[in-house]
Design an enzyme around this catalytic site. Sequence first.
Site, PDB file in Angstrom:
ATOM      1  N   SER A 198       0.964  -1.098  -0.102  1.00  0.00           N
ATOM      2  CA  SER A 198      -0.017  -0.031  -0.154  1.00  0.00           C
ATOM      3  C   SER A 198       0.822   1.342   0.149  1.00  0.00           C
ATOM      4  CB  SER A 198      -0.911   0.061   1.118  1.00  0.00           C
ATOM      5  OG  SER A 198      -1.625   1.028   1.325  1.00  0.00           O
ATOM      6  N   CYS A 323      -7.542   0.312  13.447  1.00  0.00           N
ATOM      7  CA  CYS A 323      -8.696  -0.424  13.158  1.00  0.00           C
ATOM      8  C   CYS A 323      -9.521  -0.928  14.372  1.00  0.00           C
ATOM      9  CB  CYS A 323      -8.673  -1.691  12.385  1.00  0.00           C
ATOM     10  SG  CYS A 323      -7.211  -1.419  11.156  1.00  0.00           S
TER      11      CYS A 323
HETATM   12  C1  PLP Z   1      -2.206  -0.295   6.688  1.00  0.00           C
HETATM   13  C2  PLP Z   1      -2.258  -1.740   6.256  1.00  0.00           C
HETATM   14  C3  PLP Z   1      -3.267  -2.566   5.548  1.00  0.00           C
HETATM   15  C4  PLP Z   1      -4.323  -1.733   4.803  1.00  0.00           C
HETATM   16  O1  PLP Z   1      -3.795  -1.176   3.719  1.00  0.00           O
HETATM   17  P1  PLP Z   1      -4.912   0.211   2.983  1.00  0.00           P
HETATM   18  O2  PLP Z   1      -4.094   0.408   2.079  1.00  0.00           O
HETATM   19  O3  PLP Z   1      -5.006   1.042   4.184  1.00  0.00           O
HETATM   20  O4  PLP Z   1      -6.002  -0.679   2.727  1.00  0.00           O
HETATM   21  C5  PLP Z   1      -3.163  -3.888   5.611  1.00  0.00           C
HETATM   22  N1  PLP Z   1      -2.206  -4.541   6.098  1.00  0.00           N
HETATM   23  C6  PLP Z   1      -1.453  -4.058   6.887  1.00  0.00           C
HETATM   24  C7  PLP Z   1      -0.240  -4.921   7.425  1.00  0.00           C
HETATM   25  C8  PLP Z   1      -1.397  -2.579   6.942  1.00  0.00           C
HETATM   26  O5  PLP Z   1      -0.500  -1.940   7.980  1.00  0.00           O
END
Ligand code: PLP
Length: 394
Positions: A198, A323
């Site tokens: 991401s 979250c």
């Molecule tokens: C932030 C995160 C995600 C989600 O990514 P997004 O781009 O915000 O949907 C998934 N897995 C981990 C380990 C993260 O830190």
Amino acid sequence: MIYADNAATTKMSETAIRTMTELMQTGWGNASSLYSTGQKAKEYLEKAREEIAAVIGASPREIIFTSGGSEADNQAILSAAALGRRKGKMHIISSAFEHHAVLHTLDKLQKEGFAVTLLDVHEDGLVRPEELEAAIREDTCLVTIMAANNEIGTIQDIRRIGAVCREKGVLFHTDAVQAVGHIPLNVEEDHIDMLSASAHKFHGPKGVGFLYAKRGIWLTNLIEGGAQERGKRAGTENVPAIAAMAAALKEVSSRREENTAHLEVMRDRLIEGLSRIPHAALNGDPKKRLPGNVNFCFEGIEGESLLLLLDDRGIQASSGSACTSGSLDPSHVLLAIGRVHDVAHGSLRLSLGEDITAEEVDEIIGAVTEVVAYLRSFSPIWRDLMSGKREFIL
Ligand SMILES: *Cc1c(COP(=O)(O)O)cnc(C)c1O
């Protein structure tokens, strides 16, 4: 202001902002259009794909752009499940402290008849490759284990885990959202079949990410529509954001070694300072962790109050994950490493940025020390601990 919540999101780099704004002017075409404005956008798109592939040792056609890490996790897991179902293989192995994008997708599959084994991550926050090996069955279709944990920062031995999966002929997906750009990863050498990333976790824009899927893996579409991304992810590509993601990734990767060296010194200084607070404990292995991650539990206090008081002093951190905050449940990650509810509630995550200084680290140590003492001064739990009515755990 000290921003110490880089595991939740990072500030866009100057390079990423420049690339994105430039492309909003020059790369705004629809990459599927045949005239020059569209073809220009298409060029930017394919250049970004090449740059990203190069960083993780993939080939460009193995990269699919998504809306972020959550989407990439969903697509990887649902694809492996669809392949498994066709072969009558309906068992998936993961770990107890994955991101909810993984765990909730697995919940959904469980309701559809899949069996899920969640490996223990032990007190140090590390999966044991030999326990993974023992858990693999004839009907296992997927192993999904995160490269680095978003709360306690522990880094798995992805290469050994990948080797076990490769030897057993089981697909291996890793949620590498916290790892890409921050620790070395190579999909070939690490035997990774699918990987999620991401942009906003490495100084790129939010709402964009990518899925690496090894050549030959049949992906399931989450979004039906046009033929973008080789028909695997419909929707007109956000070319400026994708190019900014590539620019951000190239930049952090080129500076990775110096960033790591600096961050590890800052991290260890912070850990040492916070360890002097009585009845406090570091969560996760002290060394096999992300260079900027510090996560502590302080007995007798609430992490939420700690956060708010730190914010008053200009320090932005997190308790549990973004979250989980907003809910009263303690972090599933801290419970997975064996912290009891009361202790898990008193947690603090500080995820440092590359530009953090020693003076700022010392300021954090001073502020946390004072705020913890202040909160304990009127905490009924702390009073019971001090009077012996309750026993100390930490
Ligand atoms: C932030 C995160 C995600 C989600 O990514 P997004 O781009 O915000 O949907 C998934 N897995 C981990 C380990 C993260 O830190």
